[in-house]
Scaffold this motif. Structure first.
Motif, PDB file in Angstrom:
ATOM      1  N   GLY A  26       0.822  -1.220   0.000  1.00 48.47           N
ATOM      2  CA  GLY A  26       0.000   0.000   0.000  1.00 48.47           C
ATOM      3  C   GLY A  26       0.848   1.257   0.000  1.00 48.47           C
ATOM      4  N   ILE A  27       2.049   1.153  -0.556  1.00 46.79           N
ATOM      5  CA  ILE A  27       2.926   2.334  -0.616  1.00 46.79           C
ATOM      6  C   ILE A  27       2.943   2.852  -2.046  1.00 46.79           C
ATOM      7  N   TRP A  28       2.416   4.067  -2.215  1.00 54.24           N
ATOM      8  CA  TRP A  28       2.253   4.620  -3.571  1.00 54.24           C
ATOM      9  C   TRP A  28       3.279   5.669  -3.905  1.00 54.24           C
ATOM     10  N   GLU A  29       3.933   6.167  -2.909  1.00 53.30           N
ATOM     11  CA  GLU A  29       4.856   7.268  -3.149  1.00 53.30           C
ATOM     12  C   GLU A  29       6.061   7.107  -2.236  1.00 53.30           C
ATOM     13  N   LEU A  30       7.237   7.364  -2.766  1.00 53.48           N
ATOM     14  CA  LEU A  30       8.409   7.223  -1.900  1.00 53.48           C
ATOM     15  C   LEU A  30       8.628   8.500  -1.092  1.00 53.48           C
ATOM     16  N   PHE A  31       9.160   8.332   0.117  1.00 63.16           N
ATOM     17  CA  PHE A  31       9.524   9.485   0.938  1.00 63.16           C
ATOM     18  C   PHE A  31      10.772  10.134   0.315  1.00 63.16           C
ATOM     19  N   PRO A  32      10.993  11.444   0.583  1.00 65.24           N
ATOM     20  CA  PRO A  32      12.138  12.120  -0.051  1.00 65.24           C
ATOM     21  C   PRO A  32      13.494  11.416   0.122  1.00 65.24           C
ATOM     22  N   PRO A  33      13.868  10.961   1.322  1.00 63.56           N
ATOM     23  CA  PRO A  33      15.184  10.281   1.401  1.00 63.56           C
ATOM     24  C   PRO A  33      15.204   8.994   0.568  1.00 63.56           C
ATOM     25  N   GLN A  34      14.051   8.362   0.452  1.00 61.38           N
ATOM     26  CA  GLN A  34      13.986   7.125  -0.344  1.00 61.38           C
ATOM     27  C   GLN A  34      14.179   7.447  -1.832  1.00 61.38           C
ATOM     28  N   ARG A  35      13.550   8.544  -2.256  1.00 64.47           N
ATOM     29  CA  ARG A  35      13.721   8.924  -3.677  1.00 64.47           C
ATOM     30  C   ARG A  35      15.184   9.191  -3.974  1.00 64.47           C
ATOM     31  N   ALA A  52      19.195   9.433   8.166  1.00 63.57           N
ATOM     32  CA  ALA A  52      17.908  10.134   8.186  1.00 63.57           C
ATOM     33  C   ALA A  52      17.195   9.814   9.490  1.00 63.57           C
ATOM     34  N   PRO A  53      16.228  10.663   9.885  1.00 63.74           N
ATOM     35  CA  PRO A  53      15.574  10.459  11.186  1.00 63.74           C
ATOM     36  C   PRO A  53      14.769   9.170  11.274  1.00 63.74           C
ATOM     37  N   THR A  54      14.349   8.886  12.480  1.00 67.56           N
ATOM     38  CA  THR A  54      13.468   7.754  12.760  1.00 67.56           C
ATOM     39  C   THR A  54      12.237   7.796  11.864  1.00 67.56           C
ATOM     40  N   ALA A  55      11.819   6.649  11.404  1.00 71.40           N
ATOM     41  CA  ALA A  55      10.583   6.497  10.634  1.00 71.40           C
ATOM     42  C   ALA A  55      10.604   7.226   9.288  1.00 71.40           C
ATOM     43  N   SER A  56      11.810   7.505   8.781  1.00 69.42           N
ATOM     44  CA  SER A  56      11.858   8.152   7.470  1.00 69.42           C
ATOM     45  C   SER A  56      11.951   7.101   6.359  1.00 69.42           C
ATOM     46  N   GLY A  57      11.803   5.844   6.711  1.00 78.99           N
ATOM     47  CA  GLY A  57      11.707   4.797   5.696  1.00 78.99           C
ATOM     48  C   GLY A  57      13.006   4.110   5.337  1.00 78.99           C
ATOM     49  N   LYS A  58      13.947   4.064   6.271  1.00 76.96           N
ATOM     50  CA  LYS A  58      15.243   3.440   5.979  1.00 76.96           C
ATOM     51  C   LYS A  58      15.107   1.914   5.863  1.00 76.96           C
ATOM     52  N   THR A  59      14.319   1.336   6.770  1.00 74.36           N
ATOM     53  CA  THR A  59      14.186  -0.124   6.715  1.00 74.36           C
ATOM     54  C   THR A  59      13.546  -0.548   5.399  1.00 74.36           C
ATOM     55  N   LEU A  60      12.601   0.258   4.943  1.00 76.84           N
ATOM     56  CA  LEU A  60      11.957  -0.088   3.676  1.00 76.84           C
ATOM     57  C   LEU A  60      12.980  -0.073   2.533  1.00 76.84           C
ATOM     58  N   LEU A  61      13.943   0.842   2.615  1.00 78.80           N
ATOM     59  CA  LEU A  61      14.999   0.858   1.587  1.00 78.80           C
ATOM     60  C   LEU A  61      15.799  -0.446   1.621  1.00 78.80           C
ATOM     61  N   GLU A  91      12.144  -7.398  15.448  1.00 76.13           N
ATOM     62  CA  GLU A  91      11.353  -6.448  14.651  1.00 76.13           C
ATOM     63  C   GLU A  91      11.776  -6.495  13.172  1.00 76.13           C
ATOM     64  N   LYS A  92      13.080  -6.492  12.943  1.00 77.06           N
ATOM     65  CA  LYS A  92      13.579  -6.490  11.563  1.00 77.06           C
ATOM     66  C   LYS A  92      13.264  -7.815  10.882  1.00 77.06           C
ATOM     67  N   TYR A  93      13.408  -8.894  11.640  1.00 79.21           N
ATOM     68  CA  TYR A  93      13.128 -10.223  11.089  1.00 79.21           C
ATOM     69  C   TYR A  93      11.689 -10.259  10.564  1.00 79.21           C
ATOM     70  N   GLU A  94      10.768  -9.730  11.367  1.00 82.90           N
ATOM     71  CA  GLU A  94       9.365  -9.765  10.944  1.00 82.90           C
ATOM     72  C   GLU A  94       9.155  -8.958   9.667  1.00 82.90           C
ATOM     73  N   GLU A  95       9.792  -7.787   9.594  1.00 82.20           N
ATOM     74  CA  GLU A  95       9.616  -6.966   8.390  1.00 82.20           C
ATOM     75  C   GLU A  95      10.227  -7.630   7.155  1.00 82.20           C
ATOM     76  N   LEU A  96      11.403  -8.210   7.338  1.00 80.24           N
ATOM     77  CA  LEU A  96      12.096  -8.800   6.188  1.00 80.24           C
ATOM     78  C   LEU A  96      11.473 -10.121   5.737  1.00 80.24           C
ATOM     79  N   VAL A 347      14.631   0.477  20.367  1.00 82.34           N
ATOM     80  CA  VAL A 347      13.356  -0.025  19.865  1.00 82.34           C
ATOM     81  C   VAL A 347      12.617   1.071  19.105  1.00 82.34           C
ATOM     82  N   ASN A 348      11.949   0.648  18.063  1.00 85.08           N
ATOM     83  CA  ASN A 348      11.201   1.617  17.270  1.00 85.08           C
ATOM     84  C   ASN A 348       9.781   1.724  17.822  1.00 85.08           C
ATOM     85  N   LEU A 349       9.567   2.738  18.654  1.00 83.74           N
ATOM     86  CA  LEU A 349       8.278   2.831  19.339  1.00 83.74           C
ATOM     87  C   LEU A 349       7.819   4.291  19.422  1.00 83.74           C
TER      88      LEU A 349
HETATM   89  N1  LIG Z   1       7.123   5.667   1.152  1.00 82.00           N
HETATM   90  C1  LIG Z   1       6.382   5.311   2.182  1.00 82.00           C
HETATM   91  N2  LIG Z   1       5.050   5.576   2.195  1.00 82.00           N
HETATM   92  C2  LIG Z   1       4.293   5.219   3.250  1.00 82.00           C
HETATM   93  N3  LIG Z   1       4.758   4.574   4.332  1.00 82.00           N
HETATM   94  C3  LIG Z   1       6.067   4.288   4.369  1.00 82.00           C
HETATM   95  C4  LIG Z   1       6.943   4.640   3.301  1.00 82.00           C
HETATM   96  N4  LIG Z   1       8.191   4.232   3.642  1.00 82.00           N
HETATM   97  C5  LIG Z   1       8.096   3.655   4.844  1.00 82.00           C
HETATM   98  N5  LIG Z   1       6.834   3.684   5.284  1.00 82.00           N
HETATM   99  C6  LIG Z   1       6.320   3.188   6.558  1.00 82.00           C
HETATM  100  O1  LIG Z   1       6.751   4.085   7.586  1.00 82.00           O
HETATM  101  C7  LIG Z   1       7.100   3.365   8.759  1.00 82.00           C
HETATM  102  C8  LIG Z   1       8.554   3.679   9.131  1.00 82.00           C
HETATM  103  O2  LIG Z   1       9.408   3.215   8.092  1.00 82.00           O
HETATM  104  P1  LIG Z   1      10.793   2.483   8.400  1.00 82.00           P
HETATM  105  O3  LIG Z   1      10.626   1.492   9.492  1.00 82.00           O
HETATM  106  O4  LIG Z   1      11.311   1.998   7.108  1.00 82.00           O
HETATM  107  O5  LIG Z   1      11.613   3.724   8.949  1.00 82.00           O
HETATM  108  P2  LIG Z   1      13.073   3.767   9.556  1.00 82.00           P
HETATM  109  O6  LIG Z   1      13.707   4.988   9.036  1.00 82.00           O
HETATM  110  O7  LIG Z   1      13.755   2.478   9.297  1.00 82.00           O
HETATM  111  O8  LIG Z   1      12.808   3.920  11.097  1.00 82.00           O
HETATM  112  P3  LIG Z   1      13.844   3.613  12.300  1.00 82.00           P
HETATM  113  O9  LIG Z   1      14.983   4.566  12.195  1.00 82.00           O
HETATM  114  O10 LIG Z   1      13.039   3.851  13.524  1.00 82.00           O
HETATM  115  O11 LIG Z   1      14.253   2.174  12.150  1.00 82.00           O
HETATM  116  C9  LIG Z   1       6.882   1.887   8.447  1.00 82.00           C
HETATM  117  O12 LIG Z   1       5.611   1.524   8.928  1.00 82.00           O
HETATM  118  C10 LIG Z   1       6.925   1.838   6.923  1.00 82.00           C
HETATM  119  O13 LIG Z   1       6.163   0.778   6.382  1.00 82.00           O
END
Ligand SMILES: Nc1ncnc2c1ncn2[C@@H]1O[C@H](COP(=O)(O)OP(=O)(O)OP(=O)(O)O)[C@@H](O)[C@H]1O
Length: 711
Positions: A26-35, A52-61, A91-96, A347-349
């Motif tokens: 359900g991800i339609w657009e990349l966050f700026p650091p991801q782009r 990049a900061p917490t929750a900026s989508g690094k794990t998704l990369l 946490e990472k194991y579950e995502e991967l 922990v990511n909380l």
């Molecule tokens: N492009 C995106 N669009 C919408 N949601 C996204 C996108 N990229 C990541 N997410 C969601 O945002 C949340 C945080 O992403 P992610 O865990 O990848 O961040 P992170 O930078 O690794 O965080 P941390 O530094 O805490 O590990 C996750 O639920 C992820 O699925």
């Protein structure tokens, strides 16, 4: 085949399978650091460092990169995902796992494994797919299986800024230098929090930097001046009420475990009035599970607070209790978590409100929080997808207000290498390089040393390397002849045990000069630096420390161990006292004393007790290997396993039976079952007479005992 990603980034091309993967999430657009990462070569085999900061989508990369490499290699790539803390691995194991499932749906057969903890059981092979592991575990595994290094194709370094951590940094840095030296073809994806010198880190890793301060949720700081401690309490309660009424959740950070517990208890009164009946019902069930997962007063208080929507969280909880708290907070069931800063680091909380209650506190020589701790805690504010804004409240008295302002407005501190200032870890690293066969000559060792972060920022490692190698030679772990290095038999044992040479040297002296009976081994373990003593109280003892841990009978041997420890490490009385209190606690543990009474007697948290017994079991195992290599008779053959299971010799055999843990083994033993054979010959009705054994468990025990005895 490449296809554009929908909306917002039309110029960006993504591999077809990656697009499909994102669609499913359900991800339609990349966050700026991801782009930016995609533009800079995420899918072109580039080494990248994303800061990049917490929750900026690094794990998704990392997921996207791993997925791409797995698909392109027909499932053959071996990805190693390294985390600095065990708590992050799950946490990472579950995502991967999503990545692996996706590949399997495409007909490929990669696997995913998680390998953390016990260094006695090294990773044997890296299978095609993903292995999630800790830096320590991989480092230890490379000593017994150096060829593992050639199996690493993609190395993901999560939280790589931990290289600058006083305790864990050196091992992480050494591991990276080792892999990069001996696996030239490895590709790297390093993920980091925002740090002051991300470019330097990237330079070190030969990686293209992607540096961003973009956050998915805006952050706002409020510095709140509070004249007295009691007003701080009232202020926190007010903030919590406001946060909950707005539908948010809060994290409260403070600097002592005991205060975290008291704070959680106090806040639970505020929170319980704001819960719905349904929530209260669910929380009651959660509290019951918390109680099942631990013992002692702390567990009771945790269950009490959890029932009212609040929890405390720190390293003293058992791993299962922590996981339960984290999951319930993520699900929104728990409203407030009170924590020491460990949670912010590991922990990511995220939560809508972050309340830093102890700003400007002196702990030892340091003012707390440090700037980077502050950034970590503040960074947890704002829950993506739930909150429009994250709010950080810094509660402080007037004298620290200026510092708080400075922290808010300044950049994070630069990461500094710890490797050359952490002697024992450096020595373990160097010994491992030679013993595992990575290096034969001093020049080879230098080549690896030049790949450390320290070298890359122009601090020359030669002196530190040479003096450490000399120590290893003087201590009898290495031999050197005209620049050629070899590990001695004992040196090999030290390296494979993963003990630091400093601890190993002390343990060898204890064994040679004092003995290897249990009453010598237990204090030797807790007095060596590889045993890191958690807070423990020794006030319950009336006898002198030394007499007490010997069960009341003074022992010349233990006295000798103590003297050696003072000679080697210069411990002061306070340090000796708590290390000896741990020897005593572990002695109770291996005698089968109930958990509850040990926790009460020493004022311990369950998590601390279980971690300590695991560490002690590892050190005891290491000692037995050192003894064998040094030709010393080892007189405590069952101690390592007894430390693991917490039972006396006589009851150890019972723990081999499935379903029989420490408590049950002791109960069965007292009920007259002294061997697996005794159990195999019992009947279901007989076994159910033992407290805690129902019919189902009785059957399982019988089956397992009969299997083990072949009856
Ligand atoms: N492009 C995106 N669009 C919408 N949601 C996204 C996108 N990229 C990541 N997410 C969601 O945002 C949340 C945080 O992403 P992610 O865990 O990848 O961040 P992170 O930078 O690794 O965080 P941390 O530094 O805490 O590990 C996750 O639920 C992820 O699925």
């Amino acid at each position: 085949m490449y296809a554009p990603v929908r909306r917002g980034c039309s110029k960006l091309k993504l591999p077809e399978h990656v697009r499909e993967y994102l669609d499913r999430k359900g991800i339609w657009e990349l966050f700026p650091p991801q782009r930016e990462a995609v533009e800079k070569g995420l899918f072109d085999d580039e080494n990248l460092l994303i800061a990049a900061p917490t929750a900026s989508g690094k794990t998704l990369l990392a997921e996207m990169r791993a997925l791409h490499e797995l698909i392109e290699s027909h499932g053959e790539t071996r990805v190693v995902y390294v985390v600095p803390f065990r708590a992050l691995a799950r946490e990472k194991y579950e995502e991967l796992t999503n990545v692996i499932e996706f590949c399997r749906e495409k007909g490929l057969e990669p696997t995913i494994e998680i390998s953390t903890g016990d260094v006695r059981r090294p990773i044997r092979e890296l299978r095609p797919g993903i292995t999630v592991t800790t830096a320590e575990k991989l480092d230890a595994s490379l000593r017994s299986r150096p060829s593992l290094v050639e199996e690493v194709d993609l190395l993901v370094l999560d939280e790589v800024h931990i290289v600058g951590d006083r305790n864990r940094g050196a091992t992480y840095e050494a591991l990276i230098a080792l892999v990069r030296t001996f696996r030239e073809k490895v590709s790297l994806l390093a993920l980091s929090a925002t740090v002051g010198n991300a470019e330097e880190l990237a330079d070190w890793l030969d990686a293209t930097p992607v540096i961003s301060d973009w956050r998915p949720v805006k952050l706002e700081h409020r510095i709140v001046e509070v004249p007295s401690a009691s007003e701080k309490d009232a202020k926190v309660r007010k903030l919590i009420r406001k946060c909950l009424r707005e539908g948010g959740q809060a994290l409260v950070f403070l600097y002592s475990r005991r205060r975290a517990m008291t704070e959680a208890k106090n806040l639970s009164r505020t929170v319980s009035g704001l819960l719905s009946e349904d929530e209260k019902k669910e929380l009651r069930t959660l509290a019951e599970r918390v109680s099942e997962l631990g013992e002692g007063e702390e567990t009771e208080i945790l269950a009490y607070a959890v029932m009212r929507g609040v929890a405390f969280h720190h390293a003293g909880l058992t791993a299962e209790q922590r996981a339960l708290v984290e999951d319930a907070f993520r699900e929104g069931l728990l409203k407030v978590v009170v924590s020491t800063p460990t949670l912010a680091a590991g922990v990511n909380l995220p939560a809508r409100y972050v309340i830093i209650k102890d700003f400007g506190m002196r702990l030892g020589n340091e003012i707390k929080p440090t700037k980077n701790e502050f950034k970590q805690m503040a960074g947890r504010a704002g829950r993506p997808g739930y909150d429009d804004m994250g709010l950080v409240f810094v509660l402080t008295t007037s004298n620290w207000k200026e510092l708080a302002e400075e922290y808010v407005h300044s950049e994070a501190d630069p990461v500094q290498s710890r490797i050359w200032v952490s002697g024992p870890q450096l020595r373990r690293f160097l010994l491992g390089l030679v013993a595992a066969g990575f290096c034969r000559q001093i020049a080879d060792v230098m080549r690896v040393a030049l790949n450390t972060f320290m070298s890359s920022v122009n601090i020359r490692p030669e002196d530190a390397v040479l003096s450490s190698l000399k120590m290893l030679v003087d201590w009898g772990f290495l031999e050197e002849l005209e620049g050629e290095l070899t590990a001695t038999k004992v040196g090999h044992a030290v390296s494979q045990s993963y003990l630091t040479p400093d601890s190993a040297k002390f343990l060898l002296r204890c064994m040679e000069e004092v003995g290897t009976e249990e009453n010598v081994v237990l204090p030797s373990i807790t007095l060596c630096p590889d045993f890191q003593p958690a807070p423990i109280s020794s006030k319950s003892r009336e006898l002198s420390t030394l007499d007490a841990f010997m069960g009341g009978s003074p022992s010349i041997e233990a006295d000798e161990v103590l003297e050696l420890a003072v000679e080697e490490f210069g411990y002061d009385d306070w340090e000796l006292e708590r290390r000896l209190a741990w020897a005593e606690a572990l002695s109770d543990w291996v005698s089968g004393s109930p958990d509850r009474s040990i926790l009460r007697k020493y004022d311990l948290y369950p998590g601390d007790l279980y971690r300590a017994k695991d560490d002690a079991a590892w050190i005891a195992w290491g000692m037995s290997r050192l003894a064998r290599a040094a030709g010393i008779t080892w007189r405590s053959p069952l101690l390592s396993r007894r430390l693991e299971y917490g039972v006396p010799k006589e009851a150890l055999e019972l723990t081999e039976v499935e379903g029989v843990g420490r408590t049950l083994a002791m109960r069965l033993y007292r009920a007259g079952y002294h061997s697996v054979r005794d159990l195999a010959e019992a009947t279901v009705p007989e076994l159910t007479r033992v407290r805690g054994i129902g019919e189902q468990l009785a059957r399982k025990i019988l089956e397992s005992a009969r299997r083990l005895t072949g009856t």
